[in-house]
Design an enzyme around this catalytic site. Structure first.
Site, mmCIF file in Angstrom:
data_model
loop_
_atom_site.group_PDB
_atom_site.id
_atom_site.type_symbol
_atom_site.label_atom_id
_atom_site.label_comp_id
_atom_site.label_asym_id
_atom_site.label_seq_id
_atom_site.Cartn_x
_atom_site.Cartn_y
_atom_site.Cartn_z
ATOM 1 N N ASN A 164 -4.712 6.032 -1.061
ATOM 2 C CA ASN A 164 -3.910 5.724 -0.078
ATOM 3 C C ASN A 164 -3.512 7.464 0.577
ATOM 4 O O ASN A 164 -3.350 7.782 2.028
ATOM 5 C CB ASN A 164 -3.034 4.504 0.414
ATOM 6 C CG ASN A 164 -4.071 3.427 1.112
ATOM 7 O OD1 ASN A 164 -5.223 3.604 1.089
ATOM 8 N ND2 ASN A 164 -3.326 2.044 0.696
ATOM 9 N N GLU A 188 -5.014 -0.162 -8.262
ATOM 10 C CA GLU A 188 -4.020 0.707 -9.080
ATOM 11 C C GLU A 188 -2.721 0.121 -9.345
ATOM 12 O O GLU A 188 -2.433 -1.361 -8.765
ATOM 13 C CB GLU A 188 -3.734 1.188 -7.853
ATOM 14 C CG GLU A 188 -4.685 2.591 -7.350
ATOM 15 C CD GLU A 188 -4.451 3.089 -5.910
ATOM 16 O OE1 GLU A 188 -4.531 3.936 -6.078
ATOM 17 O OE2 GLU A 188 -3.859 3.008 -4.884
ATOM 18 N N HIS A 218 -2.166 -3.033 -6.740
ATOM 19 C CA HIS A 218 -2.462 -2.378 -5.488
ATOM 20 C C HIS A 218 -4.668 -3.198 -5.391
ATOM 21 O O HIS A 218 -4.739 -2.432 -5.725
ATOM 22 C CB HIS A 218 -2.371 -1.110 -5.249
ATOM 23 C CG HIS A 218 -2.532 -0.716 -3.856
ATOM 24 N ND1 HIS A 218 -3.494 0.761 -3.046
ATOM 25 C CD2 HIS A 218 -2.967 -1.215 -2.658
ATOM 26 C CE1 HIS A 218 -4.275 0.245 -2.302
ATOM 27 N NE2 HIS A 218 -2.836 -0.680 -1.579
ATOM 28 N N SER A 263 0.686 -1.329 -0.262
ATOM 29 C CA SER A 263 0.154 0.171 -0.531
ATOM 30 C C SER A 263 0.718 1.507 0.123
ATOM 31 O O SER A 263 0.337 2.684 -0.384
ATOM 32 C CB SER A 263 -0.867 -0.197 1.302
ATOM 33 O OG SER A 263 -1.851 -0.584 1.405
#
Ligand SMILES: NC(=O)c1ccc[n+]([C@@H]2O[C@H](COP(=O)([O-])OP(=O)(O)OC[C@H]3O[C@@H](n4cnc5c(N)ncnc54)[C@H](O)[C@@H]3O)[C@@H](O)[C@H]2O)c1
Length: 594
Positions: free
Chosen positions: A192, A154, A142, A121
């Protein structure tokens, strides 16, 4: 020709890994699922079967499909089982040294053409890739939690990842029914980077007892339409994982203090309170891994409040703008007698018309009978003088957002209103204590922050100053409940709960755009499909108004002096250019061409 992925490996079957196995197996791909020990493998298998069984119970997956899905998965301890897969994705804990060691080992075990992917992440995909002899075949994939549900992936491309590897992974995402955004290797990628400052800030609010966990979560769900509150989300992510992500983002992302993990997080991780997976985090769960929250010592008791709203029957509402109009309608439809005070007959006529129009819409849509509409309108008394507030039980002030005007008004209310009356301000940005101190009765003054449109929005922030009495808060809570709204109590800081958590996130999205890291569309997609937000940040900014967002962000920055809260220059420029959002036809997007 695009690469065929017939079998993939997943390493680490915790919160994310088990979900990723499910995603592949559901889409007809054979999976080799690897853990570190027999015990961990059993837990991983239980994570997977628990999830597929729940899908069957909810009617989302046929039993036969579940059996076929599980038959595609081979479980193994150790990496040797991965020798012939086409792709490996790892989901082991968020530690760089662990992932680097793992990748060096995968490089040795896997066939030369295999793609090696990390689900990290926040760590550098580039740093992970150089632990192998094939960094051009290393990529970030991701997924979002829960992986079977969230649509976004992602895809992270480093400076050495081959273009054909990226293209093959993008095609694979399509086959998995996911929407991918491809970005370069930066801490936190899109989602994130925008999410974790907000989550950490919410933990800080909880740690400093600014508001309870239930109120923080309810505020963001009801005020912003988010699928879950920030503390419940931290529990879902896992507090250990969240701690590591924040820590890495702090170190890699320019030492932004907003990413320095709040001390409470470290304490909770040390104490084994990891969230859902351990059965306890900010909330307590029925058992480890269960999504069901059970009451604990922090759960609010349902004992009667210190003072009920029985004594509150007549409400004074001062102001004639959008908020005042909505609030008049809310109180009148809830059965209260209302005294509306505006600056003159002309304003009163306008407000009357607006309330009537809104109630008529309610009748047309079948939410209200004609008799109820007429009764509600009949409960409103129209006045142009504050003297008519002499016998009301609660005053709600919703005049212009200027401190001098509000202070003068509260001084007058202090003269006119009977003792014991609750005096409330709907300010969204001024300190409530300032208006309270304009009276001789600061204990009776409270903030009642309604959201626009007041009749539709289910949330009210009840703002407690350091002088507000417990009785006043109890009355505000009881009145909010009678209005059918959820009242959340918070301290008297700029932005209260919702704006303080929402606007810095929006500002961060503008900064990300300004840095050319991604596009308006991809950032909006990322937040909607990765985090389940009802609107992306740029969609929301265009609706709220860029000028409004800038003003709120400035207030937050001025009060809290947090460097990360400084308004993004691009936001300032757009406002200066008159691009204020939908209301002017152009903001982040052009709304004139439809
Ligand atoms: N939790 C989330 O919401 C989330 C979302 C997206 C991405 N991620 C990322 O996914 C990764 C995994 O996070 P998580 O939350 O699933 O962690 P977790 O702690 O729930 O699971 C990690 C699993 O890895 C296993 N493991 C540890 N060392 C191993 C090894 N050497 N070989 C094989 N298995 C090993 C552990 O036994 C455990 O089951 C992290 O990089 C994290 O940043 C997490």
């Amino acid at each position: 020709m695009a690469r065929e992925f017939t079998s993939v490996g997943v390493v680490g079957l915790g919160t994310m890994g088990a979900g990723i196995v499910e995603v592949f197996a559901r889409n007809g791909i054979d999976v080799v699922a690897v853990e570190i020990s027999d015990a961990a493998l059993d837990r991983g298998r239980a994570n997977l079967t628990g999830s597929t069984d729940r899908a069957v119970a909810r009617g989302k997956l046929a039993e036969a499909d579940r059996d076929a899905l599980l038959a595609r998965v081979t479980f193994a301890v150790g990496l040797d089982a991965l020798h012939s897969v086409d792709l490996v994705i790892e989901a082991v804990p968020e530690h760089l040294d662990l992932k680097q060691r793992l990748f060096a080992e995968l490089d040795r075990v896997c066939k030369p053409e295999a793609i090696l992917a990390t689900n990290t992440s926040s760590l550098s995909v580039t740093e992970i890739s150089v632990a192998t002899t094939r960094p051009n075949q290393v990529v970030g994939i991701h997924f979002f939690n829960p992986a079977p549900v969230m649509k976004l992936v992602e895809v992270v491309r480093t400076v050495v990842t081959s273009a054909d590897v990226v293209a093959d992974v993008e095609a694979l995402c399509g086959r998995l029914g996911k929407v991918d955004v491809t970005i370069s290797d930066r801490a936190g990628f899109i989602a994130n980077a925008l999410l974790f400052g907000y989550l950490n800030h919410a933990v800080d609010m909880f740690e400093s007892r600014y508001a309870t966990r239930e109120d923080i979560d309810a505020a963001m769900k009801l005020g912003c339409g988010l699928p879950m509150g920030p503390l419940a989300l931290m529990d879902l992510i896992g507090l250990d994982t969240a701690y590591e992500i924040l820590d890495t983002m702090y170190r890699r992302g320019g030492r932004d203090r907003r990413h320095a993990p709040v001390p409470l997080l470290k304490q909770m991780v040390t104490a084994g309170l990891l969230g859902r997976k351990s059965g306890r985090g900010f909330y307590t769960y029925e058992r480890p891994g269960s999504p069901k929250v059970v009451p604990d010592e922090q759960t609010p008791t349902t004992t009667e409040p210190a003072r009920s709203d029985a004594a509150v029957t007549k409400i004074g509402i001062v102001g004639s703008g959008t908020m005042a109009t909505g609030i008049i309608e809310v109180f009148a439809t809830a059965g209260y007698e209302v005294v509306s005070v505006t600056r003159g007959a002309e304003q009163s006529a306008k407000v009357f018309e607006a309330v009537q129009t809104s109630l008529n819409k309610g009748v047309v849509r079948g939410r209200l009978s004609e008799a109820d509409r007429d009764a509600a309108l009949g409960r409103i008394n129209w006045s142009a003088t504050l003297d008519h507030l002499a016998d009301v039980d609660l005053v709600v002030e919703a005049v212009v957002e200027e401190l001098s005007v509000k202070k003068a008004l509260f001084a007058s209310l202090d003269e006119i209103c009977k003792p014991g009356v609750v005096l409330a301000t709907t300010t969204s940005s001024l300190p409530v204590i300032e208006v309270a101190m304009a009276t001789q009765r600061p204990a009776d003054v409270v903030g009642l922050h309604f959201f626009n449109p007041a009749p539709a929005m289910p949330l009210v922030e009840i703002v407690r100053t350091i002088r507000t009495s417990a009785e006043t808060i109890a009355t505000a809570q009881a009145v909010s409940a009678t209005l059918g709204k959820t009242g959340v109590v918070c301290g008297d800081r700029s932005g209260f709960i919702v704006n303080a958590l929402l606007f810095p996130y929006l500002n961060d999205a503008v900064r990300m755009l300004e840095a050319s890291y991604s596009t308006t569309d991809d950032i909006d997609h990322a937040m909607k499909l990765g985090c389940g937000y009802p609107m992306g940040p740029f969609e929301l900014l265009d609706v709220v108004g860029l000028d409004v967002a800038l003003a709120i962000q400035r207030e937050l920055y001025l009060e809290l002096r947090e460097p990360g809260f400084a308004p993004a220059p691009l936001l300032e420029h757009l406002v200066t250019a008159g691009y204020l959002g939908r209301k002017t036809g152009r903001g982040f997007r052009d709304h004139t061409r439809r």
